[in-house]
Motif scaffolding. Structure first.
Motif, PDB file in Angstrom:
ATOM      1  N   ALA A 269      37.522  27.809  47.953  1.00 14.19           N
ATOM      2  CA  ALA A 269      36.334  28.454  47.407  1.00 14.19           C
ATOM      3  C   ALA A 269      36.729  29.384  46.274  1.00 14.19           C
ATOM      4  N   GLU A 270      35.953  29.376  45.220  1.00 12.59           N
ATOM      5  CA  GLU A 270      36.289  30.140  44.021  1.00 12.59           C
ATOM      6  C   GLU A 270      36.537  31.614  44.326  1.00 12.59           C
ATOM      7  N   HIS A 271      35.753  32.179  45.244  1.00 14.22           N
ATOM      8  CA  HIS A 271      35.882  33.607  45.545  1.00 14.22           C
ATOM      9  C   HIS A 271      37.220  33.941  46.199  1.00 14.22           C
ATOM     10  N   PHE A 272      37.883  32.947  46.791  1.00 11.35           N
ATOM     11  CA  PHE A 272      39.157  33.178  47.470  1.00 11.35           C
ATOM     12  C   PHE A 272      40.339  32.587  46.715  1.00 11.35           C
ATOM     13  N   SER A 273      40.085  31.967  45.583  1.00 10.16           N
ATOM     14  CA  SER A 273      41.131  31.288  44.831  1.00 10.16           C
ATOM     15  C   SER A 273      42.166  32.280  44.312  1.00 10.16           C
ATOM     16  N   ALA A 274      43.452  31.909  44.489  1.00 12.13           N
ATOM     17  CA  ALA A 274      44.590  32.675  43.946  1.00 12.13           C
ATOM     18  C   ALA A 274      44.742  34.061  44.559  1.00 12.13           C
ATOM     19  N   ILE A 275      44.114  34.327  45.696  1.00 16.35           N
ATOM     20  CA  ILE A 275      44.356  35.584  46.401  1.00 16.35           C
ATOM     21  C   ILE A 275      45.620  35.401  47.235  1.00 16.35           C
ATOM     22  N   PRO A 276      46.607  36.290  47.087  1.00 11.66           N
ATOM     23  CA  PRO A 276      47.863  36.133  47.842  1.00 11.66           C
ATOM     24  C   PRO A 276      47.615  36.035  49.345  1.00 11.66           C
ATOM     25  N   SER A 277      48.275  35.078  49.994  1.00 14.46           N
ATOM     26  CA  SER A 277      48.048  34.851  51.422  1.00 14.46           C
ATOM     27  C   SER A 277      48.505  36.032  52.270  1.00 14.46           C
ATOM     28  N   ARG A 278      49.455  36.835  51.756  1.00 21.78           N
ATOM     29  CA  ARG A 278      49.964  37.972  52.522  1.00 21.78           C
ATOM     30  C   ARG A 278      49.194  39.265  52.273  1.00 21.78           C
ATOM     31  N   LEU A 279      48.179  39.207  51.436  1.00 26.00           N
ATOM     32  CA  LEU A 279      47.376  40.395  51.185  1.00 26.00           C
ATOM     33  C   LEU A 279      46.657  40.790  52.477  1.00 26.00           C
TER      34      LEU A 279
ATOM     35  N   LEU B 120      41.619  43.253  54.871  1.00 22.54           N
ATOM     36  CA  LEU B 120      40.569  44.075  54.262  1.00 22.54           C
ATOM     37  C   LEU B 120      40.583  43.946  52.745  1.00 22.54           C
ATOM     38  N   GLN B 121      41.767  43.909  52.152  1.00 26.41           N
ATOM     39  CA  GLN B 121      41.854  43.763  50.707  1.00 26.41           C
ATOM     40  C   GLN B 121      41.427  42.368  50.261  1.00 26.41           C
ATOM     41  N   THR B 122      41.752  41.356  51.059  1.00 26.67           N
ATOM     42  CA  THR B 122      41.290  39.999  50.756  1.00 26.67           C
ATOM     43  C   THR B 122      39.769  39.951  50.755  1.00 26.67           C
ATOM     44  N   ALA B 123      39.171  40.560  51.788  1.00 27.89           N
ATOM     45  CA  ALA B 123      37.709  40.599  51.873  1.00 27.89           C
ATOM     46  C   ALA B 123      37.122  41.354  50.689  1.00 27.89           C
ATOM     47  N   ALA B 124      37.746  42.479  50.330  1.00 26.80           N
ATOM     48  CA  ALA B 124      37.233  43.277  49.219  1.00 26.80           C
ATOM     49  C   ALA B 124      37.278  42.492  47.912  1.00 26.80           C
ATOM     50  N   LYS B 125      38.367  41.763  47.707  1.00 27.58           N
ATOM     51  CA  LYS B 125      38.504  40.988  46.464  1.00 27.58           C
ATOM     52  C   LYS B 125      37.470  39.863  46.419  1.00 27.58           C
ATOM     53  N   ALA B 126      37.292  39.181  47.562  1.00 28.07           N
ATOM     54  CA  ALA B 126      36.320  38.089  47.611  1.00 28.07           C
ATOM     55  C   ALA B 126      34.895  38.608  47.420  1.00 28.07           C
ATOM     56  N   VAL B 127      34.594  39.735  48.057  1.00 29.43           N
ATOM     57  CA  VAL B 127      33.258  40.326  47.926  1.00 29.43           C
ATOM     58  C   VAL B 127      33.002  40.748  46.487  1.00 29.43           C
ATOM     59  N   HIS B 128      34.011  41.350  45.866  1.00 26.70           N
ATOM     60  CA  HIS B 128      33.848  41.779  44.473  1.00 26.70           C
ATOM     61  C   HIS B 128      33.588  40.582  43.557  1.00 26.70           C
ATOM     62  N   ARG B 129      34.355  39.509  43.760  1.00 23.43           N
ATOM     63  CA  ARG B 129      34.159  38.309  42.933  1.00 23.43           C
ATOM     64  C   ARG B 129      32.774  37.717  43.159  1.00 23.43           C
TER      65      ARG B 129
ATOM     66  N   MET C 158      32.961  44.062  59.939  1.00 23.29           N
ATOM     67  CA  MET C 158      33.917  44.640  58.989  1.00 23.29           C
ATOM     68  C   MET C 158      33.589  44.200  57.562  1.00 23.29           C
ATOM     69  N   ILE C 159      33.179  42.945  57.411  1.00 24.68           N
ATOM     70  CA  ILE C 159      32.798  42.463  56.081  1.00 24.68           C
ATOM     71  C   ILE C 159      31.616  43.262  55.560  1.00 24.68           C
ATOM     72  N   ALA C 160      30.688  43.599  56.444  1.00 24.46           N
ATOM     73  CA  ALA C 160      29.541  44.412  56.031  1.00 24.46           C
ATOM     74  C   ALA C 160      30.010  45.766  55.503  1.00 24.46           C
ATOM     75  N   GLN C 161      31.014  46.347  56.154  1.00 25.66           N
ATOM     76  CA  GLN C 161      31.566  47.612  55.679  1.00 25.66           C
ATOM     77  C   GLN C 161      32.287  47.433  54.339  1.00 25.66           C
ATOM     78  N   VAL C 162      32.944  46.293  54.175  1.00 23.74           N
ATOM     79  CA  VAL C 162      33.610  45.993  52.906  1.00 23.74           C
ATOM     80  C   VAL C 162      32.577  45.897  51.793  1.00 23.74           C
TER      81      VAL C 162
END
Length: 278
Positions: free
Chosen positions: A180-190, A193-202, A235-239
């Motif tokens: 999915a575009e929102h999760f593309s190229a996000i480091p797997s070890r991130l 919470l930061q992964t969720a934040a990046k996806a939500v921002h995108r 947690m996603i809602a909080q993100v």
């Protein structure tokens, strides 16, 4: 260095000495441990040093003055180390290539600073700057995707009929697994919470936040939903709330936990085991 030595010096001039120090450690006759290291063996140190920098940035009062400079120096060591290892690879690359990549990216994505005057109608508008950054990044991604497709097409054409996949660089016609575009190229070890934040921002930036949240709801409602999926959805809602306030949830939680630990350890806190009033 003292004030007299730094007076009038060009900012960054000490980086040349840092590069020389790293080269002395790595080259023949230098440090035996440094000579044995690889990108893989150093990975854990890069992660550790990054978190040590974050510890200082998020709770500076818990550290000695100058701690951020010391920790950033340790992080710089890791960058210089990886770049020095790159000189031993084929094709070779080094710290200048790293610097060139940084310069090129910043100049491309900030045309209001490095491009012609008037590249951005309102250069003081932060939202416009962010939108411009994402637009340039999207163009870069489209160009990269086109190049990768061209390489796959070329390998497919080079594969002779009846040849094995290895003859054409491991199945030239195989498409990469969809992400999915929102999760593309996000480091797997991130951290999650930061992964969720990046996806939500995108997703929010693209106007697809509802789509992302609906997909999460579908996972929670599925019969084979992961254990605790409902809690994770909360947690996603909080993100989402954090992203709306431009707050990094991972940093906010770490800072709160750090301050909480200090509060619990404070002997003057009412109720502390060392408090005479307890």
């Amino acid at each position: 260095m003292n004030a007299e030595e730094t007076a009038g010096a060009v900012p960054g001039h000490r980086l040349l000495r840092a590069v020389a120090v790293m080269d002395a450690l790595r080259r023949r006759g230098g440090d035996a441990w440094s000579a044995q290291q690889t990108h893989q063996s150093l990975a854990r140190y890069l992660l550790e040093e990054t978190y040590e920098v974050l510890d200082v940035l998020e709770d500076p009062q818990a550290h000695a003055p100058g701690a951020v400079v010391d920790e950033l120096g340790d992080l710089l060591f890791q960058i210089l180390f990886h770049a020095r290892i790159g000189l031993d690879e084929d094709p070779a690359w080094g710290i200048d290539d790293v610097a060139d990549a940084f310069i090129a990216k910043m100049e491309r994505r900030n045309p209001h600073v490095f491009g012609p005057e008037g590249a951005l109608e309102h250069p003081e508008d932060v939202e416009a700057i962010i939108a411009q950054w994402h637009a340039v990044k999207a163009r870069e991604k489209a160009e990269q995707t086109a190049r990768e497709q061209a390489r796959r097409d070329a390998r497919r054409e080079a594969a002779a009929p009846g040849s094995s996949p290895s003859d054409a660089d491991a199945d030239p016609g195989r498409e990469p697994a969809p992400v999915a575009e929102h999760f593309s190229a996000i480091p797997s070890r991130l951290p999650a919470l930061q992964t969720a934040a990046k996806a939500v921002h995108r997703a929010r930036s693209a106007g697809h936040l509802r789509e992302l949240l609906a997909a999460a709801d579908a996972v929670v409602a599925a019969e084979d939903a992961p254990e605790g999926a409902d809690l994770a959805r909360d947690m996603i809602a909080q993100v989402v709330a954090a992203e709306a306030r431009d707050v990094d949830p991972e940093s906010a939680l770490r800072a709160l936990l750090s301050r909480t630990a200090r509060e619990l350890a404070d002997p003057t806190r009412p109720g502390h085991p060392g408090d005479a009033r307890a």
